[in-house]
Motif scaffolding. Sequence first.
Motif, PDB file in Angstrom:
ATOM      1  N   ALA A   1       0.589  -1.247  -0.235  1.00 22.55           N
ATOM      2  CA  ALA A   1      -0.293   0.156  -0.011  1.00 22.55           C
ATOM      3  C   ALA A   1       0.726   1.312   0.230  1.00 22.55           C
ATOM      4  O   ALA A   1       0.789   2.691  -0.502  1.00 22.55           O
ATOM      5  CB  ALA A   1      -1.192   0.217   1.421  1.00 22.55           C
ATOM      6  N   LEU A   2       1.495   1.257   0.601  1.00 19.98           N
ATOM      7  CA  LEU A   2       2.723   2.690   0.787  1.00 19.98           C
ATOM      8  C   LEU A   2       3.593   2.333  -0.366  1.00 19.98           C
ATOM      9  O   LEU A   2       3.352   3.716  -1.182  1.00 19.98           O
ATOM     10  CB  LEU A   2       3.800   2.938   1.944  1.00 19.98           C
ATOM     11  N   LEU A   3       3.791   1.335  -1.184  1.00 23.81           N
ATOM     12  CA  LEU A   3       4.199   1.518  -2.570  1.00 23.81           C
ATOM     13  C   LEU A   3       3.691   2.271  -3.640  1.00 23.81           C
ATOM     14  O   LEU A   3       4.364   2.859  -4.485  1.00 23.81           O
ATOM     15  CB  LEU A   3       4.971   0.129  -2.725  1.00 23.81           C
ATOM     16  N   ARG A   4       2.346   1.535  -3.292  1.00 27.50           N
ATOM     17  CA  ARG A   4       1.469   1.503  -4.806  1.00 27.50           C
ATOM     18  C   ARG A   4       1.111   3.275  -4.459  1.00 27.50           C
ATOM     19  O   ARG A   4       0.622   4.211  -5.596  1.00 27.50           O
ATOM     20  CB  ARG A   4      -0.500   1.188  -3.945  1.00 27.50           C
ATOM     21  N   VAL A   5       0.860   3.875  -3.438  1.00 25.06           N
ATOM     22  CA  VAL A   5       0.574   5.934  -2.591  1.00 25.06           C
ATOM     23  C   VAL A   5       1.874   6.410  -3.610  1.00 25.06           C
ATOM     24  O   VAL A   5       1.847   7.116  -4.391  1.00 25.06           O
ATOM     25  CB  VAL A   5       0.481   5.872  -1.685  1.00 25.06           C
ATOM     26  N   LEU A   6       3.068   5.776  -3.335  1.00 31.09           N
ATOM     27  CA  LEU A   6       4.238   6.625  -3.838  1.00 31.09           C
ATOM     28  C   LEU A   6       4.797   6.383  -5.885  1.00 31.09           C
ATOM     29  O   LEU A   6       4.332   7.608  -6.142  1.00 31.09           O
ATOM     30  CB  LEU A   6       6.004   5.893  -2.976  1.00 31.09           C
ATOM     31  N   GLY A   7       3.832   5.308  -5.687  1.00 29.03           N
ATOM     32  CA  GLY A   7       4.017   4.698  -7.278  1.00 29.03           C
ATOM     33  C   GLY A   7       3.063   5.459  -7.989  1.00 29.03           C
ATOM     34  O   GLY A   7       3.187   5.732  -8.749  1.00 29.03           O
ATOM     35  N   ALA A   8       2.120   5.740  -7.269  1.00 33.34           N
ATOM     36  CA  ALA A   8       0.839   7.133  -7.636  1.00 33.34           C
ATOM     37  C   ALA A   8       0.814   8.278  -8.277  1.00 33.34           C
ATOM     38  O   ALA A   8       0.922   8.916  -8.908  1.00 33.34           O
ATOM     39  CB  ALA A   8      -0.406   6.438  -7.519  1.00 33.34           C
ATOM     40  N   HIS A   9       2.083   8.547  -7.343  1.00 33.00           N
ATOM     41  CA  HIS A   9       2.455  10.519  -7.376  1.00 33.00           C
ATOM     42  C   HIS A   9       4.236  10.311  -8.285  1.00 33.00           C
ATOM     43  O   HIS A   9       5.391  10.729  -7.539  1.00 33.00           O
ATOM     44  CB  HIS A   9       2.619  11.334  -6.479  1.00 33.00           C
ATOM     45  N   HIS A  10       4.692   8.760  -9.084  1.00 33.18           N
ATOM     46  CA  HIS A  10       6.216   8.448  -9.338  1.00 33.18           C
ATOM     47  C   HIS A  10       6.581   9.553  -9.476  1.00 33.18           C
ATOM     48  O   HIS A  10       6.728  10.188 -10.301  1.00 33.18           O
ATOM     49  CB  HIS A  10       5.690   7.681 -10.336  1.00 33.18           C
ATOM     50  N   GLY A  11       7.940  10.159  -8.489  1.00 35.96           N
ATOM     51  CA  GLY A  11       9.096  11.044  -8.996  1.00 35.96           C
ATOM     52  C   GLY A  11       8.275  12.002  -8.368  1.00 35.96           C
ATOM     53  O   GLY A  11       9.327  12.940  -7.961  1.00 35.96           O
ATOM     54  N   LYS A  12       7.056  12.599  -7.080  1.00 35.91           N
ATOM     55  CA  LYS A  12       6.973  13.393  -7.050  1.00 35.91           C
ATOM     56  C   LYS A  12       6.772  13.119  -5.133  1.00 35.91           C
ATOM     57  O   LYS A  12       6.760  11.806  -4.479  1.00 35.91           O
ATOM     58  CB  LYS A  12       5.059  13.668  -7.066  1.00 35.91           C
ATOM     59  N   VAL A  13       7.221  14.087  -4.273  1.00 41.25           N
ATOM     60  CA  VAL A  13       7.693  13.750  -2.914  1.00 41.25           C
ATOM     61  C   VAL A  13       6.383  14.269  -2.267  1.00 41.25           C
ATOM     62  O   VAL A  13       5.332  14.967  -2.288  1.00 41.25           O
ATOM     63  CB  VAL A  13       8.563  15.464  -2.632  1.00 41.25           C
ATOM     64  N   LEU A  14       5.728  12.846  -1.131  1.00 41.02           N
ATOM     65  CA  LEU A  14       4.617  13.278  -0.776  1.00 41.02           C
ATOM     66  C   LEU A  14       4.701  13.512   1.082  1.00 41.02           C
ATOM     67  O   LEU A  14       5.723  12.643   1.155  1.00 41.02           O
ATOM     68  CB  LEU A  14       4.115  12.054  -0.829  1.00 41.02           C
ATOM     69  N   THR A  15       4.087  14.635   1.804  1.00 36.55           N
ATOM     70  CA  THR A  15       4.242  14.922   3.000  1.00 36.55           C
ATOM     71  C   THR A  15       4.473  12.963   3.710  1.00 36.55           C
ATOM     72  O   THR A  15       3.445  13.011   3.560  1.00 36.55           O
ATOM     73  CB  THR A  15       3.967  15.731   3.534  1.00 36.55           C
ATOM     74  N   HIS A  16       4.738  13.421   5.389  1.00 38.60           N
ATOM     75  CA  HIS A  16       4.159  12.389   6.054  1.00 38.60           C
ATOM     76  C   HIS A  16       2.535  13.059   6.343  1.00 38.60           C
ATOM     77  O   HIS A  16       1.956  11.523   6.043  1.00 38.60           O
ATOM     78  CB  HIS A  16       5.286  12.798   7.070  1.00 38.60           C
ATOM     79  N   ARG A  17       1.950  13.665   6.782  1.00 47.06           N
ATOM     80  CA  ARG A  17       0.560  13.862   6.360  1.00 47.06           C
ATOM     81  C   ARG A  17       0.231  13.059   5.532  1.00 47.06           C
ATOM     82  O   ARG A  17      -1.048  12.762   5.939  1.00 47.06           O
ATOM     83  CB  ARG A  17       1.075  15.123   6.589  1.00 47.06           C
ATOM     84  N   GLN A  18       0.104  13.676   4.366  1.00 48.70           N
ATOM     85  CA  GLN A  18      -0.623  13.198   3.304  1.00 48.70           C
ATOM     86  C   GLN A  18      -0.316  11.771   3.254  1.00 48.70           C
ATOM     87  O   GLN A  18      -1.427  11.145   2.731  1.00 48.70           O
ATOM     88  CB  GLN A  18       0.575  13.859   1.501  1.00 48.70           C
TER      89      GLN A  18
END
Length: 248
Positions: free
Chosen positions: A167-184
């Motif tokens: 699930a963590l990898l999927r969220v980061l993959g859905a925004h591939h290349g973009k930084v996501l904050t801890h809160r997001q």
Amino acid sequence: MTETSQKGAGPLVLVVDDEPQIRRFLKTGFEMQGFRIAEAETAKQALELAVMRRPDLVMLDLGLPDADGASVLEALRGWFQGAVIVLSVRSSEEEKVALLEKGADDYVVKPFGMAELLARARVVLRRVVQPGGAEPMLRVGGLSVDLARRLVSLDGVPVVLSPKQFALLRVLGAHHGKVLTHRQLMKELWPKDPDEDVQYLRILMKKLRDRIEPDPARPAYLVTELAIGYRLRTQEQLDAVGYASAMR
């Protein structure tokens, strides 16, 4: 205010910075890669050009003579659907988080390398061209992630992940290349309790890195943006920061 450059037919980048040398540096670097450029020195000029030219990407400095760049970001996000990358000498983690959560697509601290900046620009531009949709298959170095079939491999060897790790990898993959904050990330992974202790996220990230990183102590794919969040690098970002092509 400088009119749009007519060179090429690539995406239009609005460079907002009161320092002429920075604008020249960015103009040269982007034009060499086929982008078109418009320039603004002030917040007022930036908003006028954004309305008139509808750029694909805004490179926004925070230290403008007539207003703080954060106010420009807020004004843009009232209607502007393009990408925004913030440029600043300020390196406050709290400020970075606030700007990312107000709608900035990325944040780059001066001084910066043109190769990495271009890589980040291409990432956020892909989000604009293909809004809301991740590529079903991601490949970075030796890492392959099939988001549709929930399959992960490293150098061709299948990797078994727990549901939460994927699930963590999927969220980061859905925004591939973009930084996501801890809160997001917390909102995505623990939607019923997004204010849970961020330490749970750090532990989950460590376990995921142990599974997919060639050297978990020196992450190549899942990188930390200190005190802000995490990013899953694209291949272009990996190349831009100098990782060996032998990792592929």
